[in-house]
Every structure is written in C-alpha cells, then in structure tokens.
Design a protein around this motif. Structure first.
Motif, PDB file in Angstrom:
ATOM      1  N   LEU A 198       0.882  -1.209  -0.124  1.00 57.31           N
ATOM      2  CA  LEU A 198      -0.034  -0.158  -0.045  1.00 57.31           C
ATOM      3  C   LEU A 198       0.771   1.319  -0.105  1.00 57.31           C
ATOM      4  N   ASN A 199       1.840   1.144   0.685  1.00 56.93           N
ATOM      5  CA  ASN A 199       3.009   2.305   0.594  1.00 56.93           C
ATOM      6  C   ASN A 199       3.397   2.401  -1.078  1.00 56.93           C
ATOM      7  N   ILE A 200       3.555   1.471  -1.610  1.00 57.38           N
ATOM      8  CA  ILE A 200       4.077   1.516  -3.123  1.00 57.38           C
ATOM      9  C   ILE A 200       3.086   2.172  -3.918  1.00 57.38           C
ATOM     10  N   ALA A 201       1.796   1.642  -3.479  1.00 57.03           N
ATOM     11  CA  ALA A 201       0.549   2.219  -4.322  1.00 57.03           C
ATOM     12  C   ALA A 201       0.552   3.508  -4.025  1.00 57.03           C
ATOM     13  N   LYS A 202       0.822   3.982  -2.877  1.00 56.61           N
ATOM     14  CA  LYS A 202       0.588   5.553  -2.792  1.00 56.61           C
ATOM     15  C   LYS A 202       1.655   6.327  -3.567  1.00 56.61           C
ATOM     16  N   LEU A 203       2.920   5.723  -3.667  1.00 56.56           N
ATOM     17  CA  LEU A 203       3.859   6.201  -4.152  1.00 56.56           C
ATOM     18  C   LEU A 203       3.663   6.289  -5.804  1.00 56.56           C
ATOM     19  N   VAL A 204       3.271   5.165  -6.429  1.00 57.52           N
ATOM     20  CA  VAL A 204       3.055   5.076  -7.805  1.00 57.52           C
ATOM     21  C   VAL A 204       1.778   6.132  -8.197  1.00 57.52           C
ATOM     22  N   LYS A 205       0.855   6.204  -7.426  1.00 57.82           N
ATOM     23  CA  LYS A 205      -0.512   6.808  -7.897  1.00 57.82           C
ATOM     24  C   LYS A 205      -0.300   8.322  -7.700  1.00 57.82           C
ATOM     25  N   THR A 206       0.460   8.756  -6.639  1.00 55.45           N
ATOM     26  CA  THR A 206       0.744  10.202  -6.597  1.00 55.45           C
ATOM     27  C   THR A 206       1.890  10.798  -7.243  1.00 55.45           C
ATOM     28  N   ARG A 207       2.651   9.940  -7.988  1.00 54.97           N
ATOM     29  CA  ARG A 207       4.122  10.527  -8.506  1.00 54.97           C
ATOM     30  C   ARG A 207       4.242  10.024  -9.994  1.00 54.97           C
ATOM     31  N   ILE A 212      -8.937   0.608   3.961  1.00 55.43           N
ATOM     32  CA  ILE A 212      -9.783   0.768   2.649  1.00 55.43           C
ATOM     33  C   ILE A 212      -9.541   2.241   2.236  1.00 55.43           C
ATOM     34  N   LYS A 213      -9.557   3.191   2.924  1.00 53.94           N
ATOM     35  CA  LYS A 213      -9.087   4.650   2.506  1.00 53.94           C
ATOM     36  C   LYS A 213      -7.906   4.656   1.376  1.00 53.94           C
ATOM     37  N   SER A 214      -7.063   3.957   1.687  1.00 51.94           N
ATOM     38  CA  SER A 214      -5.906   3.994   1.055  1.00 51.94           C
ATOM     39  C   SER A 214      -6.204   3.223  -0.295  1.00 51.94           C
ATOM     40  N   MET A 215      -6.747   2.097  -0.120  1.00 54.59           N
ATOM     41  CA  MET A 215      -7.309   1.217  -1.367  1.00 54.59           C
ATOM     42  C   MET A 215      -8.100   1.865  -2.343  1.00 54.59           C
ATOM     43  N   LYS A 253      -8.252   5.163  -2.780  1.00 54.93           N
ATOM     44  CA  LYS A 253      -7.437   6.436  -3.439  1.00 54.93           C
ATOM     45  C   LYS A 253      -6.282   5.736  -4.338  1.00 54.93           C
ATOM     46  N   TYR A 254      -5.492   4.480  -4.124  1.00 49.74           N
ATOM     47  CA  TYR A 254      -4.271   4.379  -4.830  1.00 49.74           C
ATOM     48  C   TYR A 254      -4.414   3.055  -5.472  1.00 49.74           C
ATOM     49  N   VAL A 255      -5.415   2.312  -5.656  1.00 48.39           N
ATOM     50  CA  VAL A 255      -5.648   1.012  -6.277  1.00 48.39           C
ATOM     51  C   VAL A 255      -6.705   1.265  -7.363  1.00 48.39           C
ATOM     52  N   ASP A 256      -6.300   1.050  -8.495  1.00 46.77           N
ATOM     53  CA  ASP A 256      -7.138   1.244  -9.492  1.00 46.77           C
ATOM     54  C   ASP A 256      -8.183   0.133  -9.851  1.00 46.77           C
ATOM     55  N   GLU A 257      -7.850  -1.150  -9.544  1.00 47.61           N
ATOM     56  CA  GLU A 257      -8.640  -2.370  -9.735  1.00 47.61           C
ATOM     57  C   GLU A 257      -8.148  -3.408  -8.273  1.00 47.61           C
ATOM     58  N   ALA A 293     -18.332  -3.616  -1.268  1.00 44.98           N
ATOM     59  CA  ALA A 293     -19.541  -2.898  -1.720  1.00 44.98           C
ATOM     60  C   ALA A 293     -20.436  -2.108  -0.692  1.00 44.98           C
ATOM     61  N   ASN A 294     -20.328  -2.764   0.579  1.00 42.20           N
ATOM     62  CA  ASN A 294     -21.064  -1.886   1.700  1.00 42.20           C
ATOM     63  C   ASN A 294     -20.140  -0.766   2.223  1.00 42.20           C
ATOM     64  N   ARG A 295     -18.965  -0.630   1.573  1.00 39.97           N
ATOM     65  CA  ARG A 295     -17.964   0.589   1.702  1.00 39.97           C
ATOM     66  C   ARG A 295     -17.742   1.140   0.512  1.00 39.97           C
ATOM     67  N   ASN A 296     -18.625   1.150  -0.332  1.00 34.46           N
ATOM     68  CA  ASN A 296     -18.770   1.955  -1.797  1.00 34.46           C
ATOM     69  C   ASN A 296     -17.393   1.689  -2.381  1.00 34.46           C
ATOM     70  N   TYR A 297     -16.907   0.546  -2.450  1.00 33.06           N
ATOM     71  CA  TYR A 297     -15.802   0.225  -3.433  1.00 33.06           C
ATOM     72  C   TYR A 297     -16.073  -1.207  -4.060  1.00 33.06           C
ATOM     73  N   SER A 298     -16.080  -0.947  -5.411  1.00 34.83           N
ATOM     74  CA  SER A 298     -16.432  -2.126  -6.253  1.00 34.83           C
ATOM     75  C   SER A 298     -15.044  -2.761  -6.528  1.00 34.83           C
ATOM     76  N   ILE A 299     -15.390  -4.202  -6.366  1.00 36.54           N
ATOM     77  CA  ILE A 299     -13.962  -4.951  -6.867  1.00 36.54           C
ATOM     78  C   ILE A 299     -14.393  -6.135  -7.334  1.00 36.54           C
ATOM     79  N   ARG A 300     -13.607  -6.929  -8.223  1.00 38.66           N
ATOM     80  CA  ARG A 300     -13.970  -8.110  -8.981  1.00 38.66           C
ATOM     81  C   ARG A 300     -13.591  -9.425  -8.526  1.00 38.66           C
ATOM     82  N   TYR A 301     -14.461 -10.385  -8.132  1.00 43.38           N
ATOM     83  CA  TYR A 301     -14.077 -11.699  -7.959  1.00 43.38           C
ATOM     84  C   TYR A 301     -13.567 -12.662  -9.048  1.00 43.38           C
ATOM     85  N   VAL A 302     -12.597 -13.111  -8.871  1.00 39.50           N
ATOM     86  CA  VAL A 302     -12.030 -14.098 -10.097  1.00 39.50           C
ATOM     87  C   VAL A 302     -11.850 -15.504  -9.813  1.00 39.50           C
ATOM     88  N   GLY A 303     -12.428 -15.751  -8.581  1.00 37.62           N
ATOM     89  CA  GLY A 303     -12.134 -17.206  -8.305  1.00 37.62           C
ATOM     90  C   GLY A 303     -10.820 -17.417  -7.224  1.00 37.62           C
TER      91      GLY A 303
END
Length: 385
Positions: free
Chosen positions: A98-107, A128-131, A133-137, A150-160
């Motif tokens: 999540l630290n790397i995600a923040k760096l990548v998305k902000t810079r 979940i706040k960081s996710m 902000k900084y995670v596209d999918e 979904a209950n926290r307004n974040y749509s994700i994908r189940y792949v198995g």
C-alpha cells in the motif's frame, strides 16, 4: 506490455508465478520485473529483490528491520519509475504494497492493480481509504469480500480462488500413489500444524496429545517448507507420529480426518473433502479470546467458515485449544456420523460458492484487457499540444 509485480512472502510468490504464466497466455509479449521469489523467477522476467529480504512479521522484527524495509521501498519505487511498466500488480503483503501504491499513484501515471486483497475485513479496516485512493482495480479470491467492499462503496472483482486451481491440478495429476501404499494399513489422521516455528511449537504438542490414544489410525504430520527436520524431531519425540515432507496435498488426498492450524490449509483440507478441526493455540489464551472479540471484525477465523457464512468446521482458538477439547471434536469425525456428514455437506456448499477453477487466468485476462482499453483510450485522446 510490461508488468511489475510485488510479492512479499512465499504464498505471494506462488500466486504471482501462476499469474505471470497466465498473463503470458493472454499477452505473448509480456515482460516482467518483480519483487518475489524462486517460483516467480522460474516463470520468467527479472527479479529485483527476493521476498526473504522483506518477510518480517510481528512488531519487533518489523521494528528492528525498519531501515531495511524502508530502503527496499525506496528501491522498489525508483525501479518502477526507471522501468516505466504498463501496470504495477500488488499481491497481498499490505504494509509494503500500500505504501508503493501511494507512491505510484501520486507520482507516476501507471495503473495499480491488486491481486489477492489484504484481509482488511478482519482487522485494520481503515486501510480501505488507501485502497480507494491508490488502487485502480482489486481482484479478489474470496467471494464474501465482494459484499464487504460494496458496503463500503468500493467495487471489486471476484476472479475465483487459486486453491481450487492448485487442488484440481494435483488431483488431475494423481500424485497420491506412494503415500497410499505407505499408509495402507490404517486410516490416516493428518496433522497440519502451521508454517512458522512459533505456531508449530504452540499447536503440534497439543495435536499429538489429542490423538495419542487413537491406535487404529496413522498419525501423519505435514512438515512445512523451510522448517528443519530437527525442529520437528524434538516435538514428536516419544509419539507415534510420522512426518511427510513437501507433500501436503498428497497427505490430504489420503487423509480420513485432520487437525489443522488456521490459514489457507483449512480451505485446502476442505477442498480435499477431509473433515477437520481447526486448531490455533495462542499465548495468554483467555486474554487473547477477549481481545479477539474487540479487535477482529469477523465471526470466524477459518476460511471454510468465512466462505460458507456459517460454522462448517469447529474452531478451537486460544484458550479453547487444548488436547481434551480437540479430541472431543475429532472423535465424531472418525466414523460415519452426522457430524462428519454435516462437514462434507458444508464443503459441497462452500465449493459451489467458490466457483470453478481459473482464478489466475481470470485475473490475467482481465488485467490485460484493462490495459488494452487504456492504450486504446490513450490513442483516441486528442493531442492538446
């Protein structure tokens, strides 16, 4: 296209390697660079750093190696920046990733995809706040996560779930013959005592005591990779427990019942249709049980029960885990009883919820498709210069 993957432990290395192989099927020109392990290295690409140089767990180990971890994060970000991949793919390991995600998305303007969500539904839900902000999918391997996010307004994908893939692959290869011959005289009770020395030391002696009087069964321990044989020797001395190395699936394929320390092993045991008792001894048991109710946000600790949404397998946690209680729950599973049948029925329902095999391929195909769409959108965008 170019893919930068980050896995910080052995399970991430396994899932990362399978994802890489699947990406190659969807993108024959794929190039990889990664923080990972030997399995990912075997899949191809360039390993920047081995996960063993990152895998510190617990407060004190992390604190004492904080300098190394921070330097690794800096190295990782600078390497991503220099290589400029089409996507960064994170695999579990939330603190670092999540630290790397923040760096990548902000810079940088590189999409960040997360394969195998951190278990923030169990603890540290604030992440979940960081996710957001900084995670596209986010590509999930646990079906109950869909509604939680979904209950926290974040749509994700189940792949198995990749454990379904691994178990199905093992069954297709039918690798159980040798162990079937070795333990053909009596039914087998499998002991899966964990993957780390601390949890093995806490749980295995109690498992052995719980099964000590069962003379009509072979008691067989699945040794964890990376644990020296001498460590097990000191714990099983004086018992009739034998050890199987590097073949946990082979052991589960012939087991009649099992005592299993909580983790992915509980799910794998269920996928082999082996009735089980989940065992997780912890220090300061009564205090731990009290704190668990305050800290953990989930009703169960085993993946079997979490996926099923009900208690399919008994869970003996902290002070509840003792030899007498484990034996009491194990005995009804050793013959044709309502308790044994109820677990097998629960396993079938759980497997229906998980869905068919193909997690890695599903995630890979969706990631490649998202990147293709991104490229097409970029080509269609008007040139403002």
């Amino acid at each position: 296209m170019k893919y930068y993957l980050i896995a910080g432990e052995a399970s991430g290395d396994l899932h990362g390697s399978n994802l890489m192989k699947s990406i190659l099927k969807a993108d024959a020109d794929a190039q990889f660079r990664f923080f990972g392990g030997d399995l990912m290295a075997a899949a191809g690409g360039v390993m920047v750093k081995h996960y063993r140089q990152l895998a510190y767990m617990g407060f004190w180990p992390v604190l004492t190696h904080l300098g190394t971890i921070l330097k690794s994060a800096d190295l990782c970000f600078e390497d991503i920046k220099s290589w400029n991949p089409d996507a960064v793919i994170l695999i579990d390991y939330p603190g670092f990733n999540l630290n790397i995600a923040k760096l990548v998305k902000t810079r940088l303007s590189i999409p960040v995809y997360y394969y195998i969500s951190p278990k923030i539904w169990a603890w540290k839900s604030y992440r979940i706040k960081s996710m957001r902000k900084y995670v596209d999918e986010l590509f999930s391997i646990l079906p109950f996560e869909i509604q939680w996010f979904a209950n926290r307004n974040y749509s994700i994908r189940y792949v198995g779930n990749p454990s379904v893939d691994s178990v199905q692959e093992f069954k297709s290869a039918d690798n159980s013959h040798a162990l079937s011959k070795t333990y053909s005289d009596k039914p087998v009770i499998a002991l899966l005592a964990g993957s780390r020395q601390t949890e093995i030391r806490r749980n295995l002696p109690i498992m052995i005591d719980a099964t000590r009087g069962l003379k009509d069964f072979n008691l067989v321990l699945a040794a964890a990779p990376g644990i020296d044989a001498s460590f097990y020797d000191s714990l099983i001395k004086g018992s009739n427990v034998s050890v199987v190395n590097g073949n946990t699936y082979g052991l589960l394929s012939i087991a009649h019942a099992a005592l299993v320390t909580s983790g992915t092993a509980t799910l794998e045991t269920a996928l082999f249709n082996v009735p089980q008792v989940v065992c997780y001894r912890m220090p300061m048991g009564h205090v731990t049980n009290f704190l668990r109710r305050l800290v953990l946000k989930i009703p169960f600790i085993s993946l079997v029960n979490l996926i099923a949404g009900k208690e399919v397998v008994p869970e003996l946690v902290a002070s509840q885990m003792d030899a007498r209680t484990a034996n009491t729950h194990l005995l009804p599973l050793l013959s044709d009883t309502p308790e044994r049948q109820a677990q097998l029925d629960g396993y079938r329902q759980m497997q229906e919820t998980l869905g068919p095999a193909g997690a890695s391929q599903n995630a890979a195909s969706q990631i490649v498709e998202l990147l293709k769409q991104r490229q097409q959108s970029s080509l269609r965008a008007p040139n403002r210069e």
